[in-house]
Design a protein around this motif. Structure first.
Motif, PDB file in Angstrom:
ATOM      1  N   UNK A 171       0.949  -1.334   0.048  1.00 51.80           N
ATOM      2  CA  UNK A 171      -0.085  -0.052   0.060  1.00 51.80           C
ATOM      3  C   UNK A 171       0.796   1.384   0.016  1.00 51.80           C
ATOM      4  N   UNK A 172       0.727   2.105  -0.837  1.00 52.98           N
ATOM      5  CA  UNK A 172       1.649   3.473  -1.129  1.00 52.98           C
ATOM      6  C   UNK A 172       0.607   4.531  -0.774  1.00 52.98           C
ATOM      7  N   UNK A 173       1.374   5.569  -0.255  1.00 43.67           N
ATOM      8  CA  UNK A 173       0.379   6.730  -0.044  1.00 43.67           C
ATOM      9  C   UNK A 173       0.938   7.732  -1.374  1.00 43.67           C
ATOM     10  N   UNK A 174      -0.259   8.544  -1.766  1.00 47.26           N
ATOM     11  CA  UNK A 174      -0.077   9.320  -2.606  1.00 47.26           C
ATOM     12  C   UNK A 174      -0.804  10.729  -2.452  1.00 47.26           C
ATOM     13  N   UNK A 175      -0.593  11.710  -3.056  1.00 43.48           N
ATOM     14  CA  UNK A 175      -1.273  13.213  -2.765  1.00 43.48           C
ATOM     15  C   UNK A 175      -1.406  13.714  -4.110  1.00 43.48           C
ATOM     16  N   UNK A 176      -2.555  14.275  -4.088  1.00 38.64           N
ATOM     17  CA  UNK A 176      -3.127  15.049  -5.528  1.00 38.64           C
ATOM     18  C   UNK A 176      -3.091  16.540  -4.780  1.00 38.64           C
ATOM     19  N   UNK A 177      -2.244  17.348  -5.294  1.00 41.62           N
ATOM     20  CA  UNK A 177      -1.997  18.626  -4.933  1.00 41.62           C
ATOM     21  C   UNK A 177      -2.845  19.787  -5.421  1.00 41.62           C
ATOM     22  N   UNK A 178      -3.978  19.364  -6.460  1.00 40.57           N
ATOM     23  CA  UNK A 178      -4.625  20.325  -6.941  1.00 40.57           C
ATOM     24  C   UNK A 178      -6.452  19.860  -7.028  1.00 40.57           C
ATOM     25  N   UNK A 179      -7.103  20.881  -7.369  1.00 41.98           N
ATOM     26  CA  UNK A 179      -8.641  20.896  -7.202  1.00 41.98           C
ATOM     27  C   UNK A 179      -9.125  20.301  -8.548  1.00 41.98           C
ATOM     28  N   UNK A 180     -10.139  19.272  -8.520  1.00 33.92           N
ATOM     29  CA  UNK A 180     -10.815  19.052  -9.478  1.00 33.92           C
ATOM     30  C   UNK A 180     -12.136  19.192  -9.289  1.00 33.92           C
ATOM     31  N   UNK A 181     -12.981  19.681 -10.187  1.00 32.66           N
ATOM     32  CA  UNK A 181     -14.389  20.123 -10.064  1.00 32.66           C
ATOM     33  C   UNK A 181     -15.013  19.323 -11.260  1.00 32.66           C
ATOM     34  N   UNK A 182     -16.103  18.715 -11.027  1.00 31.28           N
ATOM     35  CA  UNK A 182     -17.109  18.200 -11.953  1.00 31.28           C
ATOM     36  C   UNK A 182     -17.815  19.488 -12.367  1.00 31.28           C
ATOM     37  N   UNK A 183     -17.583  19.873 -13.562  1.00 32.88           N
ATOM     38  CA  UNK A 183     -18.469  21.407 -14.168  1.00 32.88           C
ATOM     39  C   UNK A 183     -19.750  20.878 -14.655  1.00 32.88           C
ATOM     40  N   UNK A 184     -19.860  19.864 -15.208  1.00 30.92           N
ATOM     41  CA  UNK A 184     -21.068  19.066 -15.667  1.00 30.92           C
ATOM     42  C   UNK A 184     -20.970  17.667 -15.721  1.00 30.92           C
ATOM     43  N   UNK A 185     -21.899  16.747 -15.969  1.00 31.79           N
ATOM     44  CA  UNK A 185     -21.895  15.400 -15.857  1.00 31.79           C
ATOM     45  C   UNK A 185     -20.772  14.940 -16.786  1.00 31.79           C
ATOM     46  N   UNK A 186     -19.773  14.149 -16.385  1.00 28.36           N
ATOM     47  CA  UNK A 186     -18.725  13.636 -17.324  1.00 28.36           C
ATOM     48  C   UNK A 186     -17.494  14.694 -17.592  1.00 28.36           C
ATOM     49  N   UNK A 187     -17.686  15.794 -16.948  1.00 25.54           N
ATOM     50  CA  UNK A 187     -16.568  16.763 -17.230  1.00 25.54           C
ATOM     51  C   UNK A 187     -15.826  17.401 -16.035  1.00 25.54           C
ATOM     52  N   UNK A 188     -14.691  17.135 -16.136  1.00 20.17           N
ATOM     53  CA  UNK A 188     -13.738  17.307 -14.784  1.00 20.17           C
ATOM     54  C   UNK A 188     -12.690  18.294 -15.144  1.00 20.17           C
ATOM     55  N   UNK A 189     -12.897  19.492 -14.362  1.00 20.25           N
ATOM     56  CA  UNK A 189     -11.912  20.570 -14.549  1.00 20.25           C
ATOM     57  C   UNK A 189     -10.887  20.672 -13.601  1.00 20.25           C
TER      58      UNK A 189
END
Length: 390
Positions: A171-189
């Motif tokens: 098991x490894x630890x990871x980190x995502x440093x940024x923001x992801x927002x679903x702006x509409x169904x199926x679209x990730x910003x």
């Protein structure tokens, strides 16, 4: 599978935006690009098979990006309605830093049960913290002996929980440093920038190679525990942004909101010192100096921290998105973690405790109808909590 990925790190904009405003023409990614992931595919053993457990915003961002790499097979595991939409339409990845990517539906598999992870070389865990153990228990009967499990989640305890539930797996630890927002169904910003981080061990090398091929820069780190504490400091802004109800750039541009974050970071740093914890420095500013920077007047802050404010105008915290959609938040794994750590060392963290209570009040409101707090009102509430010792 009922867990969803969270978009960690709305406050990561404080340390790791990489600027850029160009958005070009849409591109289509079909999984036959020139990029090639080494590892399983390179040595003749077949493709690198990656399953994403909890394919929400972060999971779809990571999985969708990886699906565009030749030699990588991706399976997204998530809620039935979301997976049905992705299976029909594919997904779109957007950012102010690069042209939009259209990932065709035939570039990846979708599933709703953990059994779909059978045969995976790597499983990315992107469920919310409160779903970690359940996700692990669902996966346990289906994982091959050599499967590597990677936590790309908010909070401090997820990798340890996975190790307890999956003792026979790396098991490894990871980190995502940024923001992801679903702006509409199926679209990730992707609203903010920075590099992914991952435990620097040989077992993670195939994933690092695949992520790099997907255009997702990765920093292997030997200090992921310290990185997690640094990330927790930044993620304390998630709740501030959620209660403010405005984009991150506008929120961080207002001194009263920044003062709220500074109060909570100061409490967290005191708890860290008591526990002997030294959070990693992830940006240009040392964690211990960030509260002082946040308290500067707006005009001074805008000049001293121009890079911090180079945030996509669409960026908001994942906790804001949770409130809009009527979902439970991760406040207990963020501010709640600070409160618990302080108490274990004979301290209090009243500003963080008050934020926990305010977010739970917002969770109880109808979806999208919680109170939008002004900066001065929120700061008054937190200062009152500190003054009363609550």
């Amino acid at each position: 599978m009922t867990g969803t990925a969270d978009a960690p790190g709305a406050a990561d904009a404080l340390d790791a935006p990489d600027g850029g405003t160009h958005v070009g023409d849409e591109q289509t990614e079909t999984g036959t690009m020139a990029e090639t992931a080494t590892g399983s595919a390179a040595d003749g053993r077949g493709p690198l098979r990656i399953a994403v457990m909890g394919a929400g915003s972060i999971g779809c961002h990571l999985g969708g990006s990886l699906a565009a790499v030749d030699g990588v097979e991706v399976t997204l595991i998530g809620r039935p309605a979301a997976m049905a939409l992705l299976a029909e339409r594919g997904l779109t990845l957007t950012s102010s830093r690069r042209p939009p990517r259209r990932v065709a539906a035939d570039a990846f598999r979708t599933a709703t049960e953990a059994s779909a992870a059978a045969g995976a070389d790597v499983v990315l865990i992107t469920v919310k913290s409160d779903g970690t153990r359940d996700a692990a228990r669902q996966l346990a009967p289906h994982l091959a002996p050599g499967t590597v499990v990677v936590s790309f989640q908010n909070g401090l305890r997820n990798a340890d929980a996975l190790r307890e539930e999956l003792p026979d797996h790396t098991v490894l630890t990871g980190m995502v440093p940024y923001n992801i927002l679903q702006t509409e169904p199926g679209s990730f910003h992707q609203g903010t920038g920075g590099a992914l981080m991952l435990d620097d061990v040989p077992a993670g090398a195939p994933l690092v190679t695949a992520l790099d091929a997907a255009g997702l820069h990765v920093q292997p780190r030997a200090d992921m525990r310290e990185v997690q504490y640094a990330k927790l400091l930044m993620n304390l802004n998630n709740a501030v942004n959620a209660l403010a109800g405005i984009p991150l750039r506008a929120e961080l541009g207002e001194r009263a909101y920044r003062a709220c974050l500074a109060l909570m970071q100061t409490e967290a740093l005191a708890a860290f010192r008591a526990a002997g914890i030294r959070p990693a420095q992830l940006g240009a500013v040392r964690p211990t100096l960030t509260p002082y920077l946040l308290r500067l007047p707006d005009a001074v802050f805008s000049r001293a921290a121009a890079k911090m404010l180079a945030i996509d105008e669409k960026a908001r915290s994942s906790m804001w998105e949770d409130l809009q959609r009527g979902r439970p938040t991760e406040v207990d794994s963020l501010q709640g973690e600070v409160v618990a750590l302080a108490e274990r060392h004979g301290l209090t963290a009243p500003a963080n405790a008050r934020l926990v209570a305010l977010v739970h009040e917002a969770e109880a409101a109808p979806a999208g109808q919680s109170r939008a707090w002004s900066g001065p009102d929120l700061l008054t509430a937190l200062r009152a909590a500190k003054g009363s010792g609550r």
